[in-house]
Structures are given as structure tokens and as C-alpha cells.
Write a protein that holds these residues in place. Structure first.
Motif, PDB file in Angstrom:
ATOM      1  N   SER A 116      -7.046  -3.003   9.455  1.00  0.00           N
ATOM      2  CA  SER A 116      -8.159  -2.097   9.157  1.00  0.00           C
ATOM      3  C   SER A 116      -7.843  -0.680   9.648  1.00  0.00           C
ATOM      4  CB  SER A 116      -9.467  -2.607   9.753  1.00  0.00           C
ATOM      5  OG  SER A 116      -9.419  -2.578  11.151  1.00  0.00           O
ATOM      6  N   ILE A 117      -7.178  -0.551  10.778  1.00  0.00           N
ATOM      7  CA  ILE A 117      -6.800   0.789  11.261  1.00  0.00           C
ATOM      8  C   ILE A 117      -5.814   1.426  10.291  1.00  0.00           C
ATOM      9  CG2 ILE A 117      -5.557   2.032  13.090  1.00  0.00           C
ATOM     10  CD1 ILE A 117      -6.730  -0.030  15.059  1.00  0.00           C
TER      11      ILE A 117
ATOM     12  N   LEU B 213       0.826  -1.209   0.000  1.00  0.00           N
ATOM     13  CA  LEU B 213       0.000   0.000   0.000  1.00  0.00           C
ATOM     14  C   LEU B 213       0.865   1.266   0.000  1.00  0.00           C
ATOM     15  CD1 LEU B 213      -2.617  -1.181   2.652  1.00  0.00           C
ATOM     16  CD2 LEU B 213      -2.836  -1.208   0.166  1.00  0.00           C
TER      17      LEU B 213
ATOM     18  N   VAL C  50      -5.357   0.774   7.066  1.00  0.00           N
ATOM     19  CA  VAL C  50      -5.962   1.105   5.769  1.00  0.00           C
ATOM     20  C   VAL C  50      -6.948   2.261   5.903  1.00  0.00           C
ATOM     21  CG1 VAL C  50      -7.381   0.201   3.878  1.00  0.00           C
ATOM     22  CG2 VAL C  50      -5.626  -1.220   4.878  1.00  0.00           C
ATOM     23  N   THR C  51      -7.629   2.350   7.044  1.00  0.00           N
ATOM     24  CA  THR C  51      -8.541   3.475   7.254  1.00  0.00           C
ATOM     25  C   THR C  51      -7.776   4.797   7.253  1.00  0.00           C
ATOM     26  OG1 THR C  51     -10.033   2.111   8.565  1.00  0.00           O
ATOM     27  CG2 THR C  51     -10.246   4.477   8.820  1.00  0.00           C
TER      28      THR C  51
ATOM     29  N   ILE D 135      -5.418   9.584   1.507  1.00  0.00           N
ATOM     30  CA  ILE D 135      -5.276   9.689   0.051  1.00  0.00           C
ATOM     31  C   ILE D 135      -6.575  10.070  -0.652  1.00  0.00           C
ATOM     32  CG2 ILE D 135      -3.437   7.977   0.059  1.00  0.00           C
ATOM     33  CD1 ILE D 135      -5.348   5.955  -1.127  1.00  0.00           C
ATOM     34  N   LYS D 136      -7.609  10.259   0.120  1.00  0.00           N
ATOM     35  CA  LYS D 136      -8.900  10.591  -0.475  1.00  0.00           C
ATOM     36  C   LYS D 136      -8.789  11.787  -1.411  1.00  0.00           C
ATOM     37  CE  LYS D 136     -13.482  10.164   1.495  1.00  0.00           C
ATOM     38  NZ  LYS D 136     -14.329  10.394   2.661  1.00  0.00           N
TER      39      LYS D 136
ATOM     40  N   LEU E 162      -4.906   5.347   5.892  1.00  0.00           N
ATOM     41  CA  LEU E 162      -4.409   5.575   4.541  1.00  0.00           C
ATOM     42  C   LEU E 162      -5.517   6.100   3.639  1.00  0.00           C
ATOM     43  CD1 LEU E 162      -2.303   5.222   2.267  1.00  0.00           C
ATOM     44  CD2 LEU E 162      -3.098   2.872   2.003  1.00  0.00           C
ATOM     45  N   ALA E 163      -6.697   5.487   3.745  1.00  0.00           N
ATOM     46  CA  ALA E 163      -7.814   5.892   2.878  1.00  0.00           C
ATOM     47  C   ALA E 163      -8.205   7.345   3.146  1.00  0.00           C
ATOM     48  CB  ALA E 163      -9.012   4.971   3.099  1.00  0.00           C
ATOM     49  N   ASN E 164      -8.211   7.740   4.403  1.00  0.00           N
ATOM     50  CA  ASN E 164      -8.527   9.133   4.733  1.00  0.00           C
ATOM     51  C   ASN E 164      -7.472  10.074   4.179  1.00  0.00           C
ATOM     52  OD1 ASN E 164     -11.011   9.134   6.185  1.00  0.00           O
ATOM     53  ND2 ASN E 164      -9.969   8.156   7.898  1.00  0.00           N
TER      54      ASN E 164
END
Lengths: 260, 425
Positions: A240-241, A178, A243-244, A250-251, A246-248
Motif C-alpha cells: 500500500s505504501i 506497476l 502504490v500510494t 502518476i496522478k 506511485l499513485a501520487n
């Protein structure tokens, strides 16, 4: 203004992807995941001995003097022995086994009528089934039960070494590809590894207490349902923590996304 | 006794090997979807020459949802000259008929089919409607779906490819916020479509037609004998029938349509048990002909086989658990200490449902939906639930084969309230 808008054409999520770099992934795997697994392989004598010392300190006051002690078995000759706790078993009485069998049977008969919380119902059915079988075994073939608590203790430690070895590898495969920062990746792997050591220790203490002071009857349930499957909970939780976050992050960062 | 123990150990090793195969497969799919070249669907094809479309909507007592889907389809971005909508009133005893007749009176391209005689069930209803349909392409929606305006064009455009036999779009849940069940199912859908289906499409493997939000050529289904009414999973059966006859099944990740998820565990248990029964029925029927098919490459055959076995894997896991329990009581726990970590890997792979956690996490990342990723550990609730009801569905399929039992079609209970109907329209 027009140039800025045109440079931010937002493609649909259906076909967007990330930039993959195999060499970078392999390098990170070698630098982050492999050393953590190597710690397990090269320092398991010290790790298991420390865990056993902690366990001995906690359990010794609960048992008679001298009943709880640290033993060793050979594992990888070049590296050293695995330490594990020797302790007495609490063999279930006939009455205890019978009570367990009756309670489990009652649960198995009544719980299917519970309409709500089906996943919990299924889990209770599986636990009760295993416990029922265990109780029946102790009722019918009590002398044929092949293990003592010390056997469980020894095999638990061997199993834990496998888990501690593979946790960094599994997390590495899931997290390292990732596009998160190197610090956060290493932090996630390290924290998960450390947590697995702590969790394994706490579980060891609790399970040995159950087998040594409460009853050997629970060994099957402890082994099958509260063993490595539960390790997945914290592994997936840590993932999950990560990736969460990361997702926030790179949004809104369109430079990271590629299309097709 | 030694022979029995050897067999038990061998079965445990077999279970582990199967888990490893699926782990490897899902990991490849995840990496491909995240980093690989994405195979774009046909939605950029100039669409001046559109095919005639018949949209079929099977309905049995769908008064709660019928108007919503029809309202949506009326607004579809497709010429009404080339579109007909056939809601199939299948033995309804609520106000479904009245609702459909009302729409038919107002819109000439809505032509309901009311079934009051003969066999009941989705595949039978579809067959009757296919006979009545005049479109070249059949598109099927379940009654509780909420099609966006462009979806018919998105689905239909791929049939300009002469090799395309069927196409499947992406299903997006709309009632995800209702409870923990809908949130977990949302995760499952995301992993299954955004990553799994798209990766299979990228790698030219076997995307699956899912029976809704999808279309197929009318002449093809007619030539191949219509839907098989003896199977519950008519969509899976169609996929494999098309494939072994040389037609391609495509996946349109861009063609998103909204569905309603079950909101009760009891409803979900019946649904997944039914899916398992149907899918395993197709597995028994097609696995040999799939592997022997000369129309498919080796990769397609292997992936098709793994896809067919997907509802058999929880059965293998459950029997593996029983197997290891027997070995445990026989004093063979040593086998676990060394290789139990491989079962650990197996659980890592199948944790929760058919999409491993890394696949679901990737899907959420690609969707830009960070809030739901934190629910991943809760998939452990699905793990035993799915294993249990899928195994029961598998047993149902075995009984179907042995006793030649007739399958009865049951639709999933609907949960749409009046307020949600209002906002859906």
C-alpha cells in the motif's frame, strides 16, 4: 495553447489503463524477486542459525543453564540443515487450564453483547474459542497433547522458510507489473523481505518465551491466529505504501495512461 | 481414526485448492483491468432513438432520503416524455407517503405506488410496480442513492443492443469519510466495480446485476415470471435467470451513481448476512442449471459458478480453520509446516473481503485516489468479520431450504443527516 489543451484530453477513469510489458515484467521478476527467494533457499542454514543465535542469547538468561540450545534437522541435503531452538516446555497445571477455560467461557458469553467494534468482537470470539478448546483439551486429555515447545520451534522454522521464500514472489507479482521506478520496486521488495526476516525472528523469540515460560496452552492461538496471517499485514502495508507513492506520482502524468 | 485424519487432510487440501483458484482468477482480473484491452460500454451510441424508461425506487420508511433521490431524478438528462418515476411506498409508517404525494402533485411523470396490502418486501414491491410501469426499460435505484443527471441515458442506451437483457452501473460511496467502516467499504466497492466487474465485462464473463443502479427489459422480466419473491437476493437471481435464458448482462463502468454506506458495524453485519443468505439461496437454486445451460460458453459457465460460490468461500475458510484445528490437536502439525504457506496464499487472496488487496490497490490507482490505499492493511478487520457473518448467512440459507422458511425483507438503516440531505439535493 489550443494544441496543448487538445493534447491533454482527460478521458474518464472508467476505461483508462497502463501500458503492460510482459518481457519487462519477467525480466524484473528474474532480477528482483527470484534472487531474494534464492537467498532463502541457498542460505537458509546460515539464516536460521543466526536467528537461533539471537534467540538463544535472549532466552538463555531466562531459563536454567543449558536448557536453551541450538539443534539442527535435515532439510535440503545439498544445501544444509535447518537450525532451531531446543527449550523446555511449560506444561499447564490443572488450575491454570481451568482458569483459562473459565475466562474464555466468560468472554464468549459476555462479549456478543458488545455492540460497538464488531470486528474486534469477532476476533476476540475466535481467539477465545480456540483458547477455550485448548484449555479444555489440557483439562480432559492433558497427556495426549501431541507437542512440546521444541516441536513448535522446529516446525515454526520450517514454516518461516516457506514464508521467506514466498514473500518476494508474492510482492513481485503484486508490485513489479506497476509503472514505478526500478529502484522503488527493488527497494520495496528488499525492505519487505528484510522486514519478514526481522519480524520472523522477533515473533520466534516472543512465541518461544510464551511456550517455554508461560504455558504450552497458548500454542494453538499462536499458531493459527498470530502466524502467517499476521505476515499479511506487513506485506499489504508495504504494497500500500508503494502504490500510494506511485499513485501520487502518476496522478498528473498523462503520458502513462492509455485508453481502451 | 486414520480414515478420519485422511479425510481431514483431504478437506484441508481442498480448501487450499479453492483458495488458489480464486487467487488465480482475481489476479487475472487485476492484470486484465490494468493492462488489457478495455471493453467500452455503449455510451457513445447515437442516442436519438431513446427507449421509454420507468424508474422504480422501492421505499419503506425513507423519509430521510426520499426527497433527495427525487430531486436528483427530476434533473435527469432524459426527456420527460419518455420517462416515468415510480417511487414504491411499501408499507411506510413515516412521512414517506406525504413526501411522494407532494412530488406527484408537482411533477406528472412522478407516479407513486402506495402499497398497503399484501406481502411486504422489495421483490414484491418491484413486481407490483413492473405491472404498473409503461416503460420498455425498467431502471431500479435504492432510495438512498444519488443519481447524477446523465445516468438514466447511460444505463438505457445499451438496450439498443438486442442481446442486452440487463445492465449494471458502478456504485460509488458518498459518505466514505464518516468512519473506518465506510472507508473500508469504499475500498471494497472500488475493487469490486472498477476492477472485478469491468474485468469480467472485458473478458466476456459474467458481470452481475446488483439490484440498483441498473436496468433490465420489462418484457423480459414479465416473460420470465417477474422477480422471485422467495429469495432475498432478487438481483443475483435475475442475473442468472437472464443468463441461462440466453440474455446478456452488461456492465457500465461509466455509469456512476452515488450510494450511502452503512455507518455502523451492526448495520453492516445484518446487511452482509442478508446478502450471504440471499446469494447462497440463489446458488443452491441455480448452480446446476447454470452448468447445464446451453446458452453460455464454458468460460461463462465456469466464471458464473465461481461467482455463485463467492459467498460460500468464507464458509470454506472457516471450516478449513476448524479442520486444521482438529488436525492440530490430533498431532498432525507436520502438514502445516510444509504446506501452510499455501494457506498463507489463501489468506493473501481473500485478505479482508472478496476483493484481494492487489485488486483493491489497482482500483484505487485507476481511480486516482491515493489517500485511501494506505488503509489496505486495515482490511484484516474485515477478514474475520465477513467470515463470521457470511457463514451465518449461509447457515440461514440452509435453514431456509430445509424448513421452507419464508424470507422477510429488511432494508438497511439510513444515516443521512439533515445537513447531508441539504447538500445532496
Amino acid at each position: 495553447m489550443v494544441k496543448e489543451l487538445k493534447s491533454n484530453i482527460l478521458y474518464h477513469r472508467s476505461y483508462r489503463k497502463l501500458q503492460g510489458r510482459l518481457k519487462s515484467f519477467l525480466l524484473q521478476f528474474l532480477l528482483f524477486a527470484v534472487p531474494l527467494s534464492a537467498i532463502t533457499i541457498f542460505f537458509y542454514p546460515q539464516i536460521t542459525h543466526t536467528i537461533c543465535q539471537i534467540t538463544e542469547n535472549i532466552l538463555a538468561p531466562i531459563f536454567l543453564e543449558g536448557e536453551v540450545k541450538i539443534a539442527e534437522i535435515e532439510y535440503i541435503n545439498a544445501i544444509g540443515n535447518i537450525s532451531f531452538i531446543q527449550l523446555p516446555s511449560n506444561f499447564p497445571t490443572f488450575a491454570f487450564s481451568m482458569i483459562n477455560a473459565i475466562v474464555c467461557l466468560a468472554i464468549l458469553i459476555l462479549i456478543p453483547y458488545v455492540e460497538n467494534s464488531k470486528p474486534a468482537v469477532i476476533l476476540v470470539i475466535i481467539i477465545s474459542s480456540i483458547q477455550f478448546i485448548s484449555a479444555l483439551f489440557f483439562l480432559i486429555f492433558p497427556l495426549l497433547f501431541p507437542y512440546q515447545a521444541v516441536d513448535y520451534s522446529r516446525l515454526y522454522m520450517i514454516q518461516q522458510i516457506s514464508i521467506w521464500f514466498f514473500v518476494p514472489i508474492l510482492m513481485g507479482l503484486a508490485v513489479l507489473p506497476l509503472p514505478s521506478s526500478l529502484e522503488s520496486k527493488f527497494f520495496t521488495l528488499a525492505i519487505t523481505y528484510i522486514y519478514s526476516l526481522i519480524f520472523g525472528t522477533v515473533r520466534y523469540v516472543v512465541f518461544l518465551f510464551i511456550l517455554g515460560r508461560i504455558s504450552l496452552l497458548y500454542m494453538a492461538v499462536l499458531f493459527f491466529l498470530l502466524g502467517p496471517l499476521i505476515d499479511f499485514v506487513y506485506i499489504v502495508g508495504a504494497y500500500s505504501i508503494h502504490v500510494t507513492r506511485l499513485a501520487n506520482k502518476i496522478k498528473g502524468d498523462f503520458s502513462l495512461w492509455k485508453w481502451q | 481414526m486414520e480414515m478420519a485424519v485422511s479425510i481431514l487432510k483431504a478437506y484441508l487440501l481442498f480448501t487450499i485448492a479453492v483458495m488458489l483458484v480464486y487467487m488465480f482468477r482475481h489476479f487475472i482480473f487485476t492484470l486484465n483491468r490494468l493492462f488489457g484491452e478495455q471493453r467500452i460500454y455503449y455510451h457513445d451510441i447515437i442516442d436519438s432513438d431513446l427507449k421509454t424508461i420507468s424508474v422504480l425506487i422501492p421505499m419503506h420508511n425513507e423519509e430521510k432520503v426520499a426527497a433527495c433521490i427525487l430531486d436528483r431524478l427530476i434533473k435527469a438528462d432524459y426527456s420527460h416524455d419518455k420517462l416515468e418515476i415510480i417511487p414504491i411506498n411499501d408499507f411506510s409508517d413515516d412521512t414517506t407517503k406525504e413526501i411522494l404525494d407532494d412530488y406527484a402533485a408537482r411533477y406528472p411523470f412522478i407516479r407513486p405506488l402506495h402499497r398497503t396490502e399484501g406481502e411486504r418486501g422489495k421483490p414484491v414491491a418491484l413486481n407490483d410496480a413492473i405491472d404498473k410501469a409503461i416503460g420498455e426499460i425498467i431502471i431500479v435505484f435504492d432510495a438512498d442513492y444519488l443519481p447524477p443527471p446523465g445516468i438514466i441515458k447511460n444505463i438505457a442506451v445499451c438496450f439498443n443492443d438486442p442481446e442486452a437483457g440487463a445492465v449494471m452501473g458502478r456504485v460509488i460511496p458518498v459518505n466514505t469519510q464518516e468512519n473506518i467502516l465506510t472507508r473500508l467499504l469504499d475500498l471494497e466497492r472500488a475493487g469490486g466495480y472498477q476492477v472485478d466487474q469491468q474485468a469480467r465485462y472485458n473478458l466476456r464473463l459474467i458481470p452481475q446485476y446488483g439490484g440498483t443502479v441498473g436496468g433490465f427489459r420489462k418484457n423480459l422480466i414479465v416473460d420470465l415470471g417477474y422477480f422471485d419473491t422467495s429469495l432475498l437476493a432478487e438481483d443475483t437471481e435475475l442475473t442468472y435467470r437472464f443468463l441461462i435464458n440466453g440474455w446478456k448482462v452488461l456492465y457500465a463502468n461509466r455509469a456512476e451513481c452515488y450510494e450511502e454506506l452503512p455507518e455502523k458495524w451492526s448495520v453492516r453485519s445484518r446487511q452482509i448476512r442478508r446478502w450471504s443468505r440471499g446469494h447462497n439461496g440463489v446458488m443452491f437454486r441455480y448452480i446446476i442449471s447454470l452448468l447445464k445451460s446451453s446458452c453460455l460458453s464454458l468460460r461463462e459457465r465456469l466464471d458464473g459458478m465461481l461467482l455463485l460460490l463467492i459467498y460460500f468461500i468464507p464458509v470454506i475458510l472457516l471450516t478449513g480453520l476448524c479442520d486444521s484445528l482438529i488436525l492440530f490437536f490430533l498431532g498432525e502439525m507436520e502438514i502445516f509446516a510444509g504446506i501452510y504457506f499455501l494457506i498463507f496464499i489463501g489468506a493473501y487472496n481473500t485478505f479482508g473481503n472478496f476483493a484481494p488487496f492487489y485488486q483493491v490497490g489497482t482500483a484505487c490507482l485507476l481511480d486516482g485516489a491515493p489517500q485511501r490505499i494506505l488503509l489496505l492493511p486495515c482490511l484484516i478487520f474485515n477478514f474475520f468479520f465477513n467470515m463470521w457473518y457470511i457463514t451465518r448467512g449461509f447457515v440461514d440459507s440452509i435453514v431456509d431450504i430445509i424448513t421452507l422458511r419464508k424470507t422477510n425483507w429488511h432494508k438497511t438503516e439510513r444515516f443521512r443527516t439533515a445537513a447531508r440531505r441539504e447538500s445532496a439535493s
